[in-house]
Design an enzyme around this catalytic site. Sequence first.
Site, PDB file in Angstrom:
ATOM      1  N   TYR A 271      -3.552 -40.762   2.404  1.00  0.00           N
ATOM      2  CA  TYR A 271      -4.608 -40.645   1.469  1.00  0.00           C
ATOM      3  C   TYR A 271      -5.629 -41.738   1.365  1.00  0.00           C
ATOM      4  O   TYR A 271      -6.531 -41.595   0.871  1.00  0.00           O
ATOM      5  CB  TYR A 271      -3.775 -40.447  -0.008  1.00  0.00           C
ATOM      6  CG  TYR A 271      -3.756 -38.715  -0.213  1.00  0.00           C
ATOM      7  CD1 TYR A 271      -4.722 -37.884  -0.651  1.00  0.00           C
ATOM      8  CD2 TYR A 271      -2.451 -38.290   0.080  1.00  0.00           C
ATOM      9  CE1 TYR A 271      -4.601 -36.444  -0.762  1.00  0.00           C
ATOM     10  CE2 TYR A 271      -2.100 -36.871   0.041  1.00  0.00           C
ATOM     11  CZ  TYR A 271      -3.507 -36.160  -0.369  1.00  0.00           C
ATOM     12  OH  TYR A 271      -3.242 -34.816  -0.477  1.00  0.00           O
ATOM     13  N   HIS A 426       1.120 -37.805  -5.129  1.00  0.00           N
ATOM     14  CA  HIS A 426       1.631 -37.485  -3.689  1.00  0.00           C
ATOM     15  C   HIS A 426       2.727 -38.206  -3.171  1.00  0.00           C
ATOM     16  O   HIS A 426       2.968 -38.173  -1.997  1.00  0.00           O
ATOM     17  CB  HIS A 426       0.269 -37.874  -2.953  1.00  0.00           C
ATOM     18  CG  HIS A 426      -0.766 -36.635  -3.091  1.00  0.00           C
ATOM     19  ND1 HIS A 426      -0.388 -35.210  -2.910  1.00  0.00           N
ATOM     20  CD2 HIS A 426      -1.914 -37.014  -3.474  1.00  0.00           C
ATOM     21  CE1 HIS A 426      -1.669 -34.860  -2.996  1.00  0.00           C
ATOM     22  NE2 HIS A 426      -2.711 -35.672  -3.338  1.00  0.00           N
TER      23      HIS A 426
END
Lengths: 752, 752
Positions: A271, A426
């Site tokens: 990410y 996440h």
Amino acid sequence: MLKIALPALILLLLAVFFRPTPGEYPRLILTAEGVGEIRNEFGSVPLFDASLAKVKEDVDAEMAVGIDVPVPKDFSGGYTHERHKRNYLMALQAGQLYQILGEERYAQYVRDMLFEYEAMYSGLPLHPMERSYARGKLFWQCLNESVWLVYMAQAYDTIYTWLPAADRERLENNLFRVVADFISVENPQFYNRIHNHSTWGNAAVGMIALAMDDDELLQRALYGLTDDGLELGVKDDDGGFIKVAGQKAGFLANLEDPFSPDGYYTEGPYYQRYAMYPFLVFGIALHNVKPELKALQYKENVLLKAVDALLSLTDSDGEFFPLNDAQKGMSYHSAELVTAVNIAYHYGGQNPQLLSVAEAQGQVLLDQAGLSVAMGIAAGKAEPFIKTSVNLSDGPQGQKGGVAVLRAGREDLTVVFKYAAQGLSHGHYDKLSFSMFDKGEEVLQDYGLVRFVNIGQKGGGNYLPENASWAKQSIAHNTLVVNETSHFGGDYETGSQHHSELHFFDAGNENIQIVSASESNAYPGTRKLRTLALIKNEKFREPFLLDLWKVDADVEQQYDLPYYYLGQLLETNFAYSNPRVLEPLGESSGYQHLYLEAQGESETGNAKFSWLGPNGFYSLTATTEADDQLLMARVGANDPDFNLRRDPVLILRRPATAGTVFATIIEPHGSYSPVSELALESRTAVEQLAIVYDDDNYTAISIADINGYSSLFVLATQSSSEDEQHSVVIDGKTWSWQGPYRYFEQGGSIQK
Amino acid sequence: MLKIALPALILLLLAVFFRPTPGEYPRLILTAEGVGEIRNEFGSVPLFDASLAKVKEDVDAEMAVGIDVPVPKDFSGGYTHERHKRNYLMALQAGQLYQILGEERYAQYVRDMLFEYEAMYSGLPLHPMERSYARGKLFWQCLNESVWLVYMAQAYDTIYTWLPAADRERLENNLFRVVADFISVENPQFYNRIHNHSTWGNAAVGMIALAMDDDELLQRALYGLTDDGLELGVKDDDGGFIKVAGQKAGFLANLEDPFSPDGYYTEGPYYQRYAMYPFLVFGIALHNVKPELKALQYKENVLLKAVDALLSLTDSDGEFFPLNDAQKGMSYHSAELVTAVNIAYHYGGQNPQLLSVAEAQGQVLLDQAGLSVAMGIAAGKAEPFIKTSVNLSDGPQGQKGGVAVLRAGREDLTVVFKYAAQGLSHGHYDKLSFSMFDKGEEVLQDYGLVRFVNIGQKGGGNYLPENASWAKQSIAHNTLVVNETSHFGGDYETGSQHHSELHFFDAGNENIQIVSASESNAYPGTRKLRTLALIKNEKFREPFLLDLWKVDADVEQQYDLPYYYLGQLLETNFAYSNPRVLEPLGESSGYQHLYLEAQGESETGNAKFSWLGPNGFYSLTATTEADDQLLMARVGANDPDFNLRRDPVLILRRPATAGTVFATIIEPHGSYSPVSELALESRTAVEQLAIVYDDDNYTAISIADINGYSSLFVLATQSSSEDEQHSVVIDGKTWSWQGPYRYFEQGGSIQK
Ligand SMILES: [Ca+2]
Ligand SMILES: [Ca+2]
Ligand SMILES: [Ca+2]
Ligand SMILES: [Mg+2]
Ligand SMILES: [Mg+2]
Ligand SMILES: [Mg+2]
Ligand SMILES: [Mg+2]
């Protein structure tokens, strides 16, 4: 949070008194000055010229086909979604070509496309796909809408001067401000978070603000919405928090919060790679348009440090370590990393090692940063990119654990150890887990995510149910699992309040790269200290990893220690039985996704297990106790849609035990080639591994090899002081040392 | 057999009257003339010089360590085995260095090593490992003993002139003749077969015969033992026949029998690669020492044709198709293929395409053939190696079926179809099976073998039990299985009496590469005709494979048609259920090694199944009947030692049916990259596949794509005449064509 108060105040004051004056265009990324330089140089800078030729070929081909701005309809992977993505890339690149080549047809193409969007946008309803917590209009989620605006702002910037004022006014009022308001004011739950989604939203609003000289929008980009009307504790569709108490918002808060002072991004490198792009491009745009804000110097150059951190979180072929939700295979060859490396080189001190990464990428940006990289390469300045062991703190102030990478040789052996914070929505329940690489190949894997990004057949390309039920769970990781439950009971709120603690990290000794960290909150009442030492001892055949757990607990409980090896099992030193039918290993916490394939017991105090991996042979030797079981299992149970890979695992299970110690050596050795069919050194060199001392303060492990050579590793499990003196008596012999650990190469012939 | 009578007779006559005269040394592979040429050229031929430098480095390093000739003890993978293997390679290479560089220390090294063997050999008992049907002394099997002699004969040849006559006499009498007698007279069951083992034995005896000028041994090499005392029907430990009625023996019979006139070797490319070496080196040695025998021209240049055949049986990265027992990954990068390619280039017409293979190999032999290749490359003569569709007959006279390879594009799609004979003891029960490659990657795999060659921990590196119980079985292949039993009931004797029959092969049309063959003996009473057509139709997105079975049978039986796809399942158009526990699919014939993971039924007449493979997306569309089942299974059941890979399969099961037709399209499409995360064309382009006509003589298939475009494939299932006229009436419309098949690109909108 207090530490950003002062700069924020200054920025606020600056902003209040600052009236933008019309300047030169382009101004955001490509600057008027940069264009001049590019026009002088191009034609004699091979990598820049090749990149320019490639972009020109792509854009010319698209222009020949003509513009298509379809009514939005599809998820990722579907036509309208992919078409709109392609459009904003083409618009940006056509704009760059217009600036560099001066051919007006490129400007016309950008203008025509923008007006097609302008004609459609105001009348658009929400996107028909309803999955997102923040639906877009062009796309199914505001996230993609924001990416669109980040690119289109740059495209607009390149033709700003060329456009008649009336055209500009129409685009700004009917398109850009409408989109900017939509993704911010109309979607505060998307815009006002501390999250990569918001970063994109903030950057989108900020980029168009800088392009339009709109100060109100710029404030909104930098500081978020003043009144978002959001309730505390709301969560998004991934289970991530939207608003918690005391939450700041806007670009600067997003820059402050998820990045540690070392540049580690709390969601992990996959990410970070995605999030870096808006951080960097808006950072550069601020640098160019508002140099007085010193965006690139913010938080001691955190944006540039983040590029270094990201590159250090790759294996030898440039693939990111799959921490948290992460698609394997993503690497520094991605477009975002071309941007990051070009910017880091140009704006960050011209590190010649970055040039070899750029060479591997094989392309550069069509701006002054890309030119600078290409010219550096053309001048022969590139140096090999050398990765070393590194410890990266997590948390805004670097006090929420971290990620350590141990490397032996030229990435011959790389160990990635995660003792960080939860990692936002996440994050995985993977406290103290690690993975291991041999060059670019996984030896002990982290599973990664359960998602087929952009592949429509698989749940629209989005996260699949097994991501939560399997990939996030503790048992999916190479870490200790107590009583078949995940860390923090798999509860996100609880996990988000805690992080592991560094005991020590020492990469100063070439022969021992070592990290040690503890976790006391994952299972209340249990303190676990994991120590990973990459040891190079010339008496041993090859460097190996010592994995040592010291667990303190008052109650008896069951421990599972999994090792997700990759390859084909060759040999065990223990007997095992195979069930006739395969059943799930458990009911929940990820255990329902494992099939039990075999079960055995070790009679000798050492369980040995060897396998053939992609780069050769690997062996694992673990100390065992009398009741320990060795479970061989495989991912894939309760997987109705075949979303999971059928990967194997060896689990060391210790039932009904309070405090305990686990010691394991993982050892790569030899080589095999199906072409020469030569099998070299296919057996372990470890004869015996033994816990020879253990009390509240010290644990000692002896390692004997097949030639009778023995060494001793001692660890101070409570003290991390580098100065403190320690000693233990083992079998009547006193061993003394200073600091938290010592590896005695000549450990005598100690055996339990 | 009759056709070899005449040349054999001539050879026999020649041999009787032929008295060898002492000639120049070296003479076998490296010749005195060749050495002169090499000494003139080396230093200015880059690839030769690099190969020389590499060999010199290896040999110098070994010489620095010193000679070790240990008492034999280990299986493959163990020290003594690997040491003796290394020794013969070092002796050969040191001999080459002596000839090229003229440094006497290399000759001394060869001599000293040979004398260590001489001192030990006569007193050696049989090797302590008892697994082989023909145990060696230095090695556990005579096979390795023969390889040793093939190499040592060459090493001896290089120092022959340099050695005093007394040394030669001692080595010849105490070592070479002893080994030669041991592997022949004392092991007729090894030496007198038609088998790659015997080829090595024959070549070994022949090479040392030529080196020593021993005509009796040369006769033994060429024609075998006159009286071997073997009984008919005896089998070796792999289940292969040792002696059958009318069997010839010796090198020439081995050259005659296993090679077809097209150069296909009946055991398949993996063993051909291994067997080629003794064929080629003894062939060249005969060419050099006994040019009058015209060994290289034997059977219309079959040895040189065999190199072409072997290269044509590779995927795009040079790996051999895994037909029969074959370790995957073996490729033309192996040492044997360096020999083969160098020899084929030098002695076989200097085909410039072979130079690009040699470039990829990155090394050449240190003899005149290697020099010739390196000089060709240095002169810029290399051309790309282009592989096309090819049909290779099997059997000594080319009348025992064959292997066809269909290729579309530049190996973008490659189909390997096996309709050959049993393939001796390494053959599989895989009549009419095929596998499919996308460039170098397997799309539909043949499992290969169950063996970890030379990895001691896995059954001494030898064949594992699952090779017979799984890898050889019909269900392990992409072919039709009747009533859950293997072809010929899995009986080797029966299988060895039969072969499939070519219906036709046509690679003349660039848009349709096609092969069709039938099998009537695998299941008595059932005739199966399989037709594979690689179709390129510009209306369709990408080339695809049509797989069509026409089955004639009088009784109702169950059919299983497996497709061993590799990759991750994305989508099916049929519903299926998953069992809670995994059980073996059956009890025997390989079914006991499959776990049933899911079971479904197709309601629509077409079952569709798509997956993500390494190079992109793939879809399979199969016509189905009402009672058909779709079974999703995985290899790995009843595998106590984890010898099997957990690979998936889709099986189309048709219960209780007599004659029937199966039609399937396998279609690669689009692409996916985990770096760009771009998914292009991820869904099938096939809308509907239908059997629109079927009678005793014709079968017709219509293929409709998602844009409504339709085409028609018609097949004459009995006639393969290229001239015959055919017509069928389908839905009132008459379709006429000439020859065994026709693909009508405009097939109208025919749907069942
Ligand atoms: Ca990698
Ligand atoms: Ca391959
Ligand atoms: Ca391959
Ligand atoms: Mg994970
Ligand atoms: Mg890699
Ligand atoms: Mg096979
Ligand atoms: Mg390959």
